[in-house]
Design a protein around this motif. Structure first.
Motif, PDB file in Angstrom:
ATOM      1  N   LEU A 304      -7.830 -16.226   1.772  1.00  9.87           N
ATOM      2  CA  LEU A 304      -6.561 -15.930   1.184  1.00  9.87           C
ATOM      3  C   LEU A 304      -5.751 -15.604   2.599  1.00  9.87           C
ATOM      4  CD1 LEU A 304      -4.486 -15.918  -1.486  1.00  9.87           C
ATOM      5  CD2 LEU A 304      -4.795 -13.861  -1.779  1.00  9.87           C
ATOM      6  N   LEU A 305      -5.878 -14.458   2.952  1.00  3.94           N
ATOM      7  CA  LEU A 305      -5.589 -14.052   4.898  1.00  3.94           C
ATOM      8  C   LEU A 305      -5.395 -14.869   5.509  1.00  3.94           C
ATOM      9  CD1 LEU A 305      -6.556 -10.373   4.429  1.00  3.94           C
ATOM     10  CD2 LEU A 305      -4.851 -11.485   3.391  1.00  3.94           C
ATOM     11  N   ASN A 306      -6.147 -16.148   5.640  1.00  2.00           N
ATOM     12  CA  ASN A 306      -6.044 -16.833   6.635  1.00  2.00           C
ATOM     13  C   ASN A 306      -5.357 -18.214   6.045  1.00  2.00           C
ATOM     14  OD1 ASN A 306      -7.670 -15.668   8.863  1.00  2.00           O
ATOM     15  ND2 ASN A 306      -9.641 -16.241   7.469  1.00  2.00           N
ATOM     16  N   LEU A 307      -4.836 -18.535   4.781  1.00  2.00           N
ATOM     17  CA  LEU A 307      -3.997 -19.305   4.297  1.00  2.00           C
ATOM     18  C   LEU A 307      -3.093 -19.735   5.139  1.00  2.00           C
ATOM     19  CD1 LEU A 307      -3.928 -21.923   1.824  1.00  2.00           C
ATOM     20  CD2 LEU A 307      -2.759 -19.947   0.787  1.00  2.00           C
ATOM     21  N   PRO A 308      -2.465 -20.875   5.418  1.00  4.73           N
ATOM     22  CA  PRO A 308      -1.625 -21.464   6.314  1.00  4.73           C
ATOM     23  C   PRO A 308      -0.214 -20.823   5.063  1.00  4.73           C
ATOM     24  CG  PRO A 308      -2.607 -23.035   6.919  1.00  4.73           C
ATOM     25  CD  PRO A 308      -3.000 -21.946   5.564  1.00  4.73           C
ATOM     26  N   GLY A 309       0.914 -20.663   6.179  1.00  2.00           N
ATOM     27  CA  GLY A 309       1.946 -19.704   5.169  1.00  2.00           C
ATOM     28  C   GLY A 309       1.457 -18.625   4.537  1.00  2.00           C
ATOM     29  N   ILE A 310       0.685 -18.204   4.089  1.00  2.00           N
ATOM     30  CA  ILE A 310       0.748 -16.916   3.208  1.00  2.00           C
ATOM     31  C   ILE A 310       1.333 -16.276   3.439  1.00  2.00           C
ATOM     32  CG2 ILE A 310      -0.415 -16.075   5.016  1.00  2.00           C
ATOM     33  CD1 ILE A 310      -1.111 -15.850   1.691  1.00  2.00           C
ATOM     34  N   ASP A 311       2.182 -15.645   4.175  1.00  2.00           N
ATOM     35  CA  ASP A 311       3.595 -14.917   4.126  1.00  2.00           C
ATOM     36  C   ASP A 311       4.787 -15.397   3.252  1.00  2.00           C
ATOM     37  OD1 ASP A 311       2.191 -12.608   5.930  1.00  2.00           O
ATOM     38  OD2 ASP A 311       3.504 -13.910   7.288  1.00  2.00           O
ATOM     39  N   GLN A 312       4.795 -16.936   2.763  1.00  2.00           N
ATOM     40  CA  GLN A 312       6.526 -17.138   2.210  1.00  2.00           C
ATOM     41  C   GLN A 312       5.378 -16.674   0.757  1.00  2.00           C
ATOM     42  OE1 GLN A 312       5.935 -21.464   2.460  1.00  2.00           O
ATOM     43  NE2 GLN A 312       5.714 -21.144   5.055  1.00  2.00           N
ATOM     44  N   PHE A 313       4.437 -16.635   0.545  1.00  2.00           N
ATOM     45  CA  PHE A 313       3.957 -16.084  -0.895  1.00  2.00           C
ATOM     46  C   PHE A 313       4.671 -15.027  -1.320  1.00  2.00           C
ATOM     47  CE2 PHE A 313       1.774 -19.424   0.126  1.00  2.00           C
ATOM     48  CZ  PHE A 313       1.454 -20.808  -0.582  1.00  2.00           C
ATOM     49  N   ASP A 314       4.607 -14.599  -2.695  1.00  6.66           N
ATOM     50  CA  ASP A 314       4.954 -12.930  -2.626  1.00  6.66           C
ATOM     51  C   ASP A 314       3.998 -12.356  -4.055  1.00  6.66           C
ATOM     52  OD1 ASP A 314       5.649 -10.448  -4.069  1.00  6.66           O
ATOM     53  OD2 ASP A 314       7.051 -11.466  -5.106  1.00  6.66           O
ATOM     54  N   LEU A 315       3.150 -12.048  -2.901  1.00  8.81           N
ATOM     55  CA  LEU A 315       1.461 -11.031  -3.586  1.00  8.81           C
ATOM     56  C   LEU A 315       1.840  -9.767  -3.789  1.00  8.81           C
ATOM     57  CD1 LEU A 315      -0.908 -12.653  -1.185  1.00  8.81           C
ATOM     58  CD2 LEU A 315       0.546 -14.070  -2.853  1.00  8.81           C
ATOM     59  N   SER A 316       3.057  -9.819  -4.042  1.00 11.49           N
ATOM     60  CA  SER A 316       3.086  -7.392  -3.729  1.00 11.49           C
ATOM     61  C   SER A 316       2.901  -7.318  -5.385  1.00 11.49           C
ATOM     62  CB  SER A 316       4.394  -7.501  -4.222  1.00 11.49           C
ATOM     63  OG  SER A 316       5.066  -7.657  -5.279  1.00 11.49           O
ATOM     64  N   SER A 317       2.738  -8.008  -6.489  1.00 10.39           N
ATOM     65  CA  SER A 317       2.280  -7.511  -7.834  1.00 10.39           C
ATOM     66  C   SER A 317       0.045  -7.237  -7.542  1.00 10.39           C
ATOM     67  CB  SER A 317       1.751  -8.624  -9.084  1.00 10.39           C
ATOM     68  OG  SER A 317       1.363 -10.069  -8.690  1.00 10.39           O
ATOM     69  N   ILE A 318      -0.033  -7.437  -5.918  1.00 11.25           N
ATOM     70  CA  ILE A 318      -1.817  -7.445  -6.750  1.00 11.25           C
ATOM     71  C   ILE A 318      -1.762  -5.142  -6.298  1.00 11.25           C
ATOM     72  CG2 ILE A 318      -3.280  -6.641  -4.839  1.00 11.25           C
ATOM     73  CD1 ILE A 318      -3.480  -9.186  -6.618  1.00 11.25           C
ATOM     74  N   THR A 319      -2.501  -4.604  -7.429  1.00 11.70           N
ATOM     75  CA  THR A 319      -2.498  -3.342  -7.151  1.00 11.70           C
ATOM     76  C   THR A 319      -3.249  -2.457  -6.810  1.00 11.70           C
ATOM     77  OG1 THR A 319      -2.088  -2.929  -9.681  1.00 11.70           O
ATOM     78  CG2 THR A 319      -0.110  -2.989  -8.522  1.00 11.70           C
ATOM     79  N   TYR A 320      -4.962  -2.815  -7.237  1.00  8.72           N
ATOM     80  CA  TYR A 320      -6.110  -2.859  -7.581  1.00  8.72           C
ATOM     81  C   TYR A 320      -6.778  -4.160  -6.771  1.00  8.72           C
ATOM     82  CZ  TYR A 320     -11.010  -0.900  -8.534  1.00  8.72           C
ATOM     83  OH  TYR A 320     -12.147  -0.303  -8.781  1.00  8.72           O
ATOM     84  N   LEU A 321      -7.577  -3.849  -5.786  1.00  2.65           N
ATOM     85  CA  LEU A 321      -8.114  -4.919  -5.225  1.00  2.65           C
ATOM     86  C   LEU A 321      -9.239  -4.348  -4.622  1.00  2.65           C
ATOM     87  CD1 LEU A 321      -8.340  -7.792  -3.648  1.00  2.65           C
ATOM     88  CD2 LEU A 321      -7.746  -6.660  -1.614  1.00  2.65           C
ATOM     89  N   SER A 322     -10.828  -5.140  -5.697  1.00  2.07           N
ATOM     90  CA  SER A 322     -12.188  -4.343  -5.412  1.00  2.07           C
ATOM     91  C   SER A 322     -12.937  -5.849  -5.300  1.00  2.07           C
ATOM     92  CB  SER A 322     -12.019  -3.510  -6.212  1.00  2.07           C
ATOM     93  OG  SER A 322     -13.747  -3.244  -6.833  1.00  2.07           O
ATOM     94  N   GLY A 323     -14.448  -5.359  -4.504  1.00  4.68           N
ATOM     95  CA  GLY A 323     -15.625  -6.670  -4.684  1.00  4.68           C
ATOM     96  C   GLY A 323     -17.063  -5.531  -4.501  1.00  4.68           C
ATOM     97  N   GLY A 324     -17.200  -6.492  -3.859  1.00  3.07           N
ATOM     98  CA  GLY A 324     -19.004  -6.292  -3.544  1.00  3.07           C
ATOM     99  C   GLY A 324     -19.585  -7.097  -3.007  1.00  3.07           C
ATOM    100  N   GLY A 325     -20.492  -7.494  -3.229  1.00  8.72           N
ATOM    101  CA  GLY A 325     -21.669  -8.462  -2.238  1.00  8.72           C
ATOM    102  C   GLY A 325     -22.293  -8.783  -0.861  1.00  8.72           C
TER     103      GLY A 325
END
Length: 551
Positions: A304-325
């Motif tokens: 996602l972070l390497n997606l071309p044009g990622i700065d054009q999307f409004d992703l500000s709604s994300i407040t919790y990001l988690s994971g593992g593996g």
């Protein structure tokens, strides 16, 4: 060191009291509270809690009355992420049966083992996966409900769709084979289920995990163990019921099953389901659906972070990001901090523990760290040979730990150790605890390859490679992969007089095993190194690969 000796993170209580009911009851409660609220968002389409429960009830009635599924019987669930996966999962529980989730990457031989071992005679399958089910029909499975995911795309969408959501794999007018029924026909049968009877001690889910030797083994989980993990997933970050969760990781796997399906249904939240991962589609869904929570694997975040044009999307709604593996690289963790002003909260768990046993406190997260034991969970670091609590293997004990392996009493005995009167699961991972009580993984006691969070057991891949007519011997090791972290490498000895190329073996492997298990690199050797007793010295091959910079 145990969980009780750790300070309480972020002021959370150490103990958790989960509902003493079946897991299905969570859906029932949420449907009563929020009948008109969206439970599932599917590429611009919506399914309410009330409708979800009605379809679960109808499918449960079909299982009981048409397929003859009785209490405690196992039912295979072999699908991609979809509304049908959620409905089928809860319909099996509503019918007092046991869910056997299967990786949709598995092929016929892998699927056959699970049917034979679990004793399941009924299955749900995605339409695109039926080619792997048909060879088993009649001999291993009596009834198959076939789902076409596109049936739940009732409204037009401009979102990028995966291939299986475009034209049907089979013509809609084609007559199904004996014992096979289409999803919509099963739903419209008008069957009603009997009263729900399952309780905390009944079996709920048997996910299969590969082992260090032989075929995959089923991990036996009761409603109690799954419920504790489900509630923990919600209470640890204290997620509100108006959360919108992006469901991008596979639901058949315990990480997705618990964090992206069972947990949101427990709190009455909304799931935005992706059938297949696509970074552009994920960015659009986060922006349009105002996704607030994303539990995922590092590979997807990096995409996602390497997606071309990622700065054009409004992703500000994300407040919790988690994971593992797999550990999140420090550089990527910093990008997350810079973009969202939040930490990527890492956790640790196993199929045997129905997801997390350790998680970082949301407000005091450490990078590349397992975290601290979650509610009601105890953990020790012990010498793997003497079991003395000095240092080495990570052990865990808690309500989320499984009962044992299905049909494998010896493996079940070997999986546990009793220390100080408490029964612990041996994780096979080596680690340490820092001065703050945070746990870290540093190595693996067991022989395993971690490919983008998918656990690949070399012995299983070797066993399947031996079925190739040109292969005399094979030794599987890990090789470095810049994107996946690790990939599978096979060192192969061909039979005398046989001839096979690397590409031929890879093509054969793709037909016989899940894609993530397929060797990405193959080398040929005249012989494999052995010990005096004749055992293949896989460690010698692995160390040589490491020295070449391969792992």
């Amino acid at each position: 060191m145990t969980a009780t000796s750790l300070r309480q993170p972020d002021g959370m209580p150490r103990q958790l009291w989960a509902p003493q009911t079946s897991l299905y009851t969570n859906l029932d409660v949420s449907a009563n509270r929020h009948p008109d609220k969206a439970a599932i968002l599917y590429y611009g389409n919506s399914l309410s809690y009330g409708q979800l429960r009605r379809e679960v009830e109808a499918m449960a009635g079909f299982l009981q009355q048409h397929c003859g599924v009785a209490r405690g019987e196992r039912v295979v669930l072999y699908m991609q992420n979809s509304p049908q996966f959620v409905i089928a999962f809860y319909a099996i529980l509503r019918a007092d049966a046991v869910v056997v989730p299967v990786n949709p990457m598995n092929r016929a031989s892998e699927l056959q083992h699970i049917f034979e071992d679990s004793g399941a005679k009924v299955a749900f399958a995605g339409e695109e996966l039926m080619e792997h089910v048909r060879p088993l029909s009649g001999r291993h499975v009596d009834h198959v409900v076939v789902a076409r995911y596109a049936d739940y795309l009732r409204d037009q969408t401009d979102l990028p769709l995966p291939d299986m959501l475009t034209p049907a794999v089979e013509p809609a007018h084609a007559s199904p084979a004996a014992g096979v029924i289409r999803w919509n026909d099963a739903l419209s049968g008008g069957f009603l289920p009997s009263a729900h009877a399952s309780g905390p001690e009944d079996l709920a889910v048997i996910p299969y995990t590969s082992g260090t030797t032989g075929r995959p083994k089923g991990c036996v989980h009761t409603h109690r163990s799954v419920m504790h993990s489900t509630v923990s997933c919600a209470e640890w970050p204290n997620l509100p019921d108006d959360s919108v969760l992006l469901c991008s990781v596979p639901l058949f796997h315990v990480t997705g099953m618990q964090n992206c399906m069972n947990m949101p249904l427990y709190i009455g939240a909304t799931m935005a389901i992706m059938t297949r991962w696509d970074a552009q589609c994920a960015a659009l869904l986060i922006e349009r659906q105002r996704v607030s929570t994303w539990i995922t694997v590092p590979t997807m975040v990096i995409d996602l972070l390497n997606l071309p044009g990622i700065d054009q999307f409004d992703l500000s709604s994300i407040t919790y990001l988690s994971g593992g593996g797999a550990a999140m690289p420090q550089a990527v963790a910093q990008q997350i901090q810079d973009r969202w002003r939040i930490a990527y909260v890492e956790g640790y768990g196993l199929t045997e523990t129905m997801a997390a046993t350790h998680t970082n406190p949301p407000k005091h997260s450490k990078p590349q760290c397992m975290g601290v034991p979650v509610f009601n969970t105890y953990s020790l670091i012990v010498d793997p040979d003497t079991l003395v609590p000095l240092g080495g293997e990570i052990l865990v004990s808690g309500p989320q730990v499984f009962e044992g392996y299905w049909n494998a009493p010896e493996a079940s005995r070997d999986a546990f150790a009793t220390i100080g009167g408490r029964r612990y699961l041996r994780t096979g991972d080596l680690g340490y605890v820092d001065r703050d009580g945070y746990f870290f993984v540093v190595d693996r006691l067991k022989r395993m390859i971690n490919a983008s969070g998918y656990k690949v057991w070399p012995a299983e891949v070797e066993a399947m490679l031996f079925e190739h007519p040109a292969i005399q011997e094979a030794c599987v090791i890990a090789t470095h992969d810049r994107r996946r972290g690790e990939s599978v490498k096979a060192v192969i000895v061909l039979r005398h007089g046989a001839c096979a190329t690397e590409q031929e073996i890879v093509s054969w492997a793709r037909q016989h095993m899940a894609a993530y298990k397929v060797p990405r690199v193959i080398t040929f050797a005249d012989s494999l190194p052995r010990t005096a007793s004749g055992k293949i010295q896989w460690k010698q091959l692995q160390e040589a690969e490491n020295q070449r910079g391969g792992a």
